[in-house]
Design a protein around this motif. Structure first.
Motif, PDB file in Angstrom:
ATOM      1  N   ILE A 147      -6.770  -1.051  -4.036  1.00 42.74           N
ATOM      2  CA  ILE A 147      -5.852  -0.111  -4.412  1.00 42.74           C
ATOM      3  C   ILE A 147      -6.399   0.961  -5.452  1.00 42.74           C
ATOM      4  O   ILE A 147      -6.324   1.867  -5.342  1.00 42.74           O
ATOM      5  N   GLU A 148      -7.006   0.500  -6.188  1.00 39.33           N
ATOM      6  CA  GLU A 148      -7.735   1.176  -7.412  1.00 39.33           C
ATOM      7  C   GLU A 148      -8.910   2.156  -6.791  1.00 39.33           C
ATOM      8  O   GLU A 148      -8.820   3.280  -7.130  1.00 39.33           O
ATOM      9  N   GLU A 149      -9.607   1.531  -5.698  1.00 41.37           N
ATOM     10  CA  GLU A 149     -10.725   2.189  -5.097  1.00 41.37           C
ATOM     11  C   GLU A 149     -10.155   3.380  -4.246  1.00 41.37           C
ATOM     12  O   GLU A 149     -10.684   4.477  -3.970  1.00 41.37           O
ATOM     13  N   ASN A 150      -9.199   2.937  -3.382  1.00 42.21           N
ATOM     14  CA  ASN A 150      -8.881   3.720  -2.192  1.00 42.21           C
ATOM     15  C   ASN A 150      -7.419   4.661  -2.295  1.00 42.21           C
ATOM     16  O   ASN A 150      -7.422   5.511  -1.788  1.00 42.21           O
ATOM     17  N   ILE A 151      -6.789   4.276  -3.376  1.00 42.51           N
ATOM     18  CA  ILE A 151      -5.509   4.978  -3.783  1.00 42.51           C
ATOM     19  C   ILE A 151      -5.763   5.733  -5.154  1.00 42.51           C
ATOM     20  O   ILE A 151      -5.181   6.975  -5.202  1.00 42.51           O
ATOM     21  N   GLY A 152      -6.327   5.130  -6.139  1.00 44.94           N
ATOM     22  CA  GLY A 152      -6.743   5.791  -7.329  1.00 44.94           C
ATOM     23  C   GLY A 152      -5.564   5.595  -8.467  1.00 44.94           C
ATOM     24  O   GLY A 152      -5.589   6.395  -9.092  1.00 44.94           O
ATOM     25  N   LEU A 210       0.855  -1.075   0.071  1.00 43.65           N
ATOM     26  CA  LEU A 210       0.039  -0.273  -0.040  1.00 43.65           C
ATOM     27  C   LEU A 210       0.749   1.459   0.022  1.00 43.65           C
ATOM     28  O   LEU A 210       0.560   2.215  -0.623  1.00 43.65           O
ATOM     29  N   GLU A 211       1.831   1.188   0.748  1.00 42.79           N
ATOM     30  CA  GLU A 211       2.968   2.540   0.800  1.00 42.79           C
ATOM     31  C   GLU A 211       3.597   2.799  -0.473  1.00 42.79           C
ATOM     32  O   GLU A 211       3.668   3.891  -1.021  1.00 42.79           O
ATOM     33  N   LEU A 234      -0.107   3.558 -13.907  1.00 32.38           N
ATOM     34  CA  LEU A 234       0.037   2.186 -13.741  1.00 32.38           C
ATOM     35  C   LEU A 234       0.953   1.466 -12.881  1.00 32.38           C
ATOM     36  O   LEU A 234       2.107   1.682 -12.994  1.00 32.38           O
ATOM     37  N   PHE A 235       0.481   0.796 -12.020  1.00 31.60           N
ATOM     38  CA  PHE A 235       1.231   0.105 -10.892  1.00 31.60           C
ATOM     39  C   PHE A 235       1.361  -1.423 -11.078  1.00 31.60           C
ATOM     40  O   PHE A 235       0.237  -2.175 -10.962  1.00 31.60           O
ATOM     41  N   LEU A 236       2.616  -1.914 -11.584  1.00 30.30           N
ATOM     42  CA  LEU A 236       2.525  -3.607 -11.741  1.00 30.30           C
ATOM     43  C   LEU A 236       2.809  -4.091 -10.433  1.00 30.30           C
ATOM     44  O   LEU A 236       3.993  -3.596  -9.743  1.00 30.30           O
ATOM     45  N   LEU A 237       2.109  -5.153 -10.187  1.00 33.25           N
ATOM     46  CA  LEU A 237       2.409  -5.692  -8.689  1.00 33.25           C
ATOM     47  C   LEU A 237       2.553  -7.329  -9.108  1.00 33.25           C
ATOM     48  O   LEU A 237       1.874  -7.616  -9.565  1.00 33.25           O
ATOM     49  N   PRO A 238       3.312  -7.688  -8.168  1.00 32.78           N
ATOM     50  CA  PRO A 238       3.546  -9.420  -8.186  1.00 32.78           C
ATOM     51  C   PRO A 238       2.314  -9.866  -7.986  1.00 32.78           C
ATOM     52  O   PRO A 238       1.485  -9.587  -7.109  1.00 32.78           O
ATOM     53  N   ALA A 271       2.993   5.888  -2.889  1.00 23.53           N
ATOM     54  CA  ALA A 271       4.154   6.728  -3.640  1.00 23.53           C
ATOM     55  C   ALA A 271       4.099   6.692  -5.088  1.00 23.53           C
ATOM     56  O   ALA A 271       4.544   7.788  -5.723  1.00 23.53           O
ATOM     57  N   ALA A 272       3.620   5.794  -5.764  1.00 23.56           N
ATOM     58  CA  ALA A 272       3.555   5.715  -7.180  1.00 23.56           C
ATOM     59  C   ALA A 272       2.385   6.670  -7.633  1.00 23.56           C
ATOM     60  O   ALA A 272       2.503   7.335  -8.544  1.00 23.56           O
TER      61      ALA A 272
END
Length: 313
Positions: free
Chosen positions: A282-287, A230-231, A243-247, A235-236
């Motif tokens: 993440i998409e809903e809460n961080i955007g 989440l951190e 776009l944030f690529l996550l394992p 930051a991204a």
């Protein structure tokens, strides 16, 4: 008569309070003892983990030195038999999210306690390839741990396999620079990104700078789990990434809800875990848009095509 009744009630009340104190005090003492035992156990585990980290860092430094030595030997052998090449040249860079700890000391009566918080920040990671002797070098500002050296070596190995490049006569220099004034950071979570920019530099292929990623890399090109999801996502987002690529191994997040319970006259707070899907959360809460990746090929699919990052949430 009224006075006698009041005295009797007072005696009953005092007796009841003394009884409750006699019953509750052992309960409190037992709770304090259990908490102290738990604290002692956690302190011992912390010391063991710190010792293990120290040993691992020493081992990684030794392996990195051995790898540089064998690369040098291979380069000299190749030169002696006429197998050396002119060397590759290229550069590439991308911003990466990182998590660092902030420690604040708070005076609480006669005691001083530490409050540890984790925050996200962006780092600039770049690679420069030029003629050389097959060395892999890592420059970090601020100073960071040797785990980055291990991740860099793996990134070069995977990139060579993907591009069929012979790096025997090339030097590779990774530069990792923190955007803000942050304490030392360490960890292998930049491995996948270092592999990506290495491929970009070798192929002279432009990266999509609206994308960022986090994840470890192994010798087979698999992208592995990291911490501080989440951190890093925040930051991204704050860094202007789309776009944030996550394992994929990080697809499940554990969130805690707090429930108050009353046990034996005491109010207890119970922390209950809940498993949630990281992408919609993440998409809903961080955007910021999230896509899961399993391998370096998945990463390249998104990172080399600007249209892949522009899809709506």
């Amino acid at each position: 008569m009224r006075k006698g009744t009041m005295i009797l009630l007072l005696i009953i009340s005092l007796t009841a309070n003394l009884y409750l104190l006699a019953v509750q005090q052992p309960v409190k003492d037992e709770q304090v003892q259990l908490l102290q035992e738990r604290i002692n156990s956690l302190e011992a585990e912390k010391e063991d983990l710190n010792a293990q980290i120290g040993q691992d860092n020493v081992s990684l430094q030794s392996y990195a030195s051995q790898l540089d030595f064998y690369r040098q030997q291979l380069n000299e052998l190749g030169s002696s038999v006429g197998l050396s090449s002119d060397g590759y040249e290229g550069t590439a860079s991308l911003q990466a999210p990182a998590v660092y700890q902030s420690i604040e000391e708070v005076i609480d009566g006669p005691f001083i306690r530490q409050i540890v918080t984790e925050k996200g920040s962006m780092m600039n990671i770049s690679v420069e390839i030029g003629p050389g002797k097959g060395r892999v070098l890592v420059e970090t500002k601020p100073l960071m741990g040797v785990v980055f050296q291990d991740a860099a070596n793996t990134a070069v190995f995977v990139a060579q396999n993907l591009t069929d490049a012979n790096m025997m006569s090339s030097d590779i220099i990774f530069s990792i620079i923190a955007v803000g004034e942050i304490p030392a950071v360490d960890g292998p979570s930049a491995g996948a990104l270092m592999t990506l920019i290495m491929v970009s530099a070798l192929n002279h292929e432009q990266l999509n700078d609206s994308v960022t990623l986090t994840g470890t890399i192994d010798q087979y090109g698999n992208v592995g789990a990291i911490g501080g999801v989440l951190e890093k996502a925040q930051a991204a987002k704050d860094g202007g990434k789309q776009l944030f690529l996550l394992p994929k191994e990080n697809s499940r997040l554990v969130q805690y809800t707090y429930v108050e319970k009353n046990i034996g006259g005491f109010s207890m707070i119970e922390r209950r875990p809940e498993i949630i899907d990281a992408k919609p959360y993440i998409e809903e809460n961080i955007g910021i848009r999230v896509e899961y990746v399993d391998s370096i090929e998945d990463v390249m699919y998104y990172a080399f095509d600007s249209s892949k990052s522009n899809a709506p949430l």
